[in-house]
Motif scaffolding. Structure first.
Motif, PDB file in Angstrom:
ATOM      1  N   SER A  32      56.366  37.307  37.502  1.00  0.00           N
ATOM      2  CA  SER A  32      56.481  37.559  38.932  1.00  0.00           C
ATOM      3  C   SER A  32      57.354  38.678  39.312  1.00  0.00           C
ATOM      4  O   SER A  32      58.504  38.702  38.976  1.00  0.00           O
ATOM      5  CB  SER A  32      56.790  36.332  39.736  1.00  0.00           C
TER       6      SER A  32
ATOM      7  N   ALA B  61      52.557  37.607  46.010  1.00  0.00           N
ATOM      8  CA  ALA B  61      51.401  37.388  45.312  1.00  0.00           C
ATOM      9  C   ALA B  61      51.452  38.526  43.760  1.00  0.00           C
ATOM     10  O   ALA B  61      50.368  38.742  43.123  1.00  0.00           O
ATOM     11  CB  ALA B  61      50.124  37.708  45.972  1.00  0.00           C
TER      12      ALA B  61
ATOM     13  N   ARG C  34      51.740  39.870  40.701  1.00  0.00           N
ATOM     14  CA  ARG C  34      52.088  39.295  39.341  1.00  0.00           C
ATOM     15  C   ARG C  34      51.496  40.143  38.161  1.00  0.00           C
ATOM     16  O   ARG C  34      50.216  40.727  38.516  1.00  0.00           O
ATOM     17  CB  ARG C  34      51.539  37.680  39.166  1.00  0.00           C
TER      18      ARG C  34
ATOM     19  N   LEU D 205      51.121  44.675  46.773  1.00  0.00           N
ATOM     20  CA  LEU D 205      49.751  44.543  45.776  1.00  0.00           C
ATOM     21  C   LEU D 205      48.669  45.032  46.598  1.00  0.00           C
ATOM     22  O   LEU D 205      48.393  44.509  47.849  1.00  0.00           O
ATOM     23  CB  LEU D 205      49.994  43.103  45.575  1.00  0.00           C
ATOM     24  N   HIS D 206      47.985  45.971  46.157  1.00  0.00           N
ATOM     25  CA  HIS D 206      46.711  46.172  46.770  1.00  0.00           C
ATOM     26  C   HIS D 206      45.643  46.939  45.745  1.00  0.00           C
ATOM     27  O   HIS D 206      45.922  47.623  44.968  1.00  0.00           O
ATOM     28  CB  HIS D 206      46.538  47.088  48.044  1.00  0.00           C
TER      29      HIS D 206
ATOM     30  N   GLY E  66      44.324  45.373  43.457  1.00  0.00           N
ATOM     31  CA  GLY E  66      44.392  45.189  41.932  1.00  0.00           C
ATOM     32  C   GLY E  66      45.676  46.005  41.538  1.00  0.00           C
ATOM     33  O   GLY E  66      45.849  45.766  40.182  1.00  0.00           O
TER      34      GLY E  66
ATOM     35  N   ALA F 105      47.535  44.560  38.438  1.00  0.00           N
ATOM     36  CA  ALA F 105      47.868  43.126  38.730  1.00  0.00           C
ATOM     37  C   ALA F 105      47.476  42.266  37.599  1.00  0.00           C
ATOM     38  O   ALA F 105      46.143  42.585  37.048  1.00  0.00           O
ATOM     39  CB  ALA F 105      47.465  42.780  40.085  1.00  0.00           C
TER      40      ALA F 105
ATOM     41  N   PRO G  61      44.856  39.081  36.640  1.00  0.00           N
ATOM     42  CA  PRO G  61      43.679  38.711  37.233  1.00  0.00           C
ATOM     43  C   PRO G  61      44.136  37.566  38.169  1.00  0.00           C
ATOM     44  O   PRO G  61      44.785  36.891  37.767  1.00  0.00           O
ATOM     45  CB  PRO G  61      42.978  38.632  36.006  1.00  0.00           C
ATOM     46  N   THR G  62      43.559  37.512  39.272  1.00  0.00           N
ATOM     47  CA  THR G  62      43.917  36.515  40.283  1.00  0.00           C
ATOM     48  C   THR G  62      43.791  35.073  39.560  1.00  0.00           C
ATOM     49  O   THR G  62      44.707  33.865  39.811  1.00  0.00           O
ATOM     50  CB  THR G  62      42.892  36.587  41.624  1.00  0.00           C
ATOM     51  N   ASP G  63      42.542  34.711  39.004  1.00  0.00           N
ATOM     52  CA  ASP G  63      42.176  33.170  38.559  1.00  0.00           C
ATOM     53  C   ASP G  63      43.416  32.977  37.505  1.00  0.00           C
ATOM     54  O   ASP G  63      44.012  31.869  37.393  1.00  0.00           O
ATOM     55  CB  ASP G  63      40.944  33.324  37.826  1.00  0.00           C
TER      56      ASP G  63
ATOM     57  N   ALA H  27      46.465  34.189  37.123  1.00  0.00           N
ATOM     58  CA  ALA H  27      47.631  34.160  38.067  1.00  0.00           C
ATOM     59  C   ALA H  27      47.795  32.746  38.549  1.00  0.00           C
ATOM     60  O   ALA H  27      48.778  31.887  38.719  1.00  0.00           O
ATOM     61  CB  ALA H  27      47.703  35.190  39.141  1.00  0.00           C
ATOM     62  N   GLU H  28      46.653  32.202  39.254  1.00  0.00           N
ATOM     63  CA  GLU H  28      46.408  30.959  39.929  1.00  0.00           C
ATOM     64  C   GLU H  28      46.909  29.897  38.877  1.00  0.00           C
ATOM     65  O   GLU H  28      47.508  28.594  39.057  1.00  0.00           O
ATOM     66  CB  GLU H  28      45.579  30.800  40.791  1.00  0.00           C
TER      67      GLU H  28
END
Ligand code: ADP
Length: 270
Positions: A110, A140, A142, A177-178, A180, A255, A257-259, A261-262
């Motif tokens: 983070s 968000a 990360r 964060l924008h 990616g 950044a 990848p969102t999946d 990170a989640e």
């Protein structure tokens, strides 16, 4: 301009023909040159604190019947020793970063947390100069990377922002964060850097004003480390500055990848 170094060999072939073999040695030559420069710089840089320590040790011996002077010299020895130890640590960090261009055991990091900790570690120095530290984050943001290296890099940027600013100024650290990309901007209202110097400050041991850098405890390696840490994370660091107006250093990192990170943020018990 790049210099081309070639090694040529002539090999006789049958029938009176000659074969000319040309080998491009430019890259190898440059690596060797860079290595030699680094070793020369390191030896030169180590000589200053080591010389200082040796003079102070002599002064302590000469002042053995003056306890107050001994105390004073001992305190200065401690400062020199601290500088030496920071220099050695940074040389080791930088050599590691230069050798390995991939990250060892990357983790989800983070950036808000790293920034908060880096800023916390600079609070005392900032308070001593009455510099206000303003932080804005994005939970968000990360990055998949090395927390310790990112901490070192951000701390170097915040340390510099404070070191090259005057009393009562403001240093702002903003995480966004924008598209990616995680962006960390460290802005100050300090001395600024001219355009000619901006291209050189990321080189190892390069300082605009060596006396000022040394007096603030600088090693001249901070920005080289920031550059390598950014590159090792697949990103970059850039600078915007105007002399007398201040500087803004921007680190841009891909950044996580969102999946990914989640799933790390909310681990499931499977
Ligand atoms: P140092 O240990 O000397 O600070 P760095 O590699 O961190 O070494 O920085 C290289 C040089 O770039 C510094 O000596 C200084 O001249 C300049 N510099 C770095 N950050 C700033 C800043 N925020 N404002 C003005 N000059 C800066």
């Amino acid at each position: 301009p790049a210099r081309l170094t070639v090694r040529a060999r002539v090999a006789p072939l049958s029938g009176g023909l000659l074969l000319l073999l040309v080998e491009d040695r430019t890259a190898a030559h440059r690596v060797e040159e860079v290595r030699r420069d680094f070793v020369a710089n390191v030896s030169h840089e180590l000589k200053t604190p080591v010389g200082g320590l040796s003079l102070l040790a002599e002064a302590v011996q000469d002042a053995s019947d003056d306890p107050a002077a001994v105390q004073r010299f001992a305190a200065r020895m401690q400062v020199e020793a601290g500088r030496l130890s920071r220099l050695v640590q940074e040389i080791v960090d930088l050599s590691r970063l230069q050798v390995a261009d991939t990250l060892h055991a990357p983790q989800m990091v983070s950036i808000d947390e790293v920034v908060a900790e880096a800023v916390d570690r600079c609070r005392l120095v900032a308070a001593a100069k009455d510099v206000e530290l303003a932080v804005s984050g994005d939970p968000a943001a990360r990055v998949f990377g090395d927390r310790d290296l990112l901490m070192t890099a951000l701390r170097n940027l915040v340390d510099n922002a404070i070191a090259y600013s005057g009393h009562g100024t403001r240093v702002a650290v903003a995480v966004t964060l924008h598209h990616g990309l995680v962006e960390v901007q460290v802005s100050d209202q300090g001395v600024g850097i001219s355009e000619e110097e901006q291209v050189r400050i990321f080189e190892r041991f390069y300082r605009v004003d060596p006396a000022r850098s040394r007096s603030t405890g600088g090693t001249g390696l901070g920005l080289a480390i920031v550059k390598h840490v950014s590159a090792n994370h697949g990103g970059e660091v850039t600078v915007w500055s105007q002399p007398g107006q201040g500087s803004t250093f921007t680190m841009r990192l891909p950044a996580a990848p969102t999946d990914l990170a989640e799933s790390t943020a909310h681990p499931t018990n499977q």
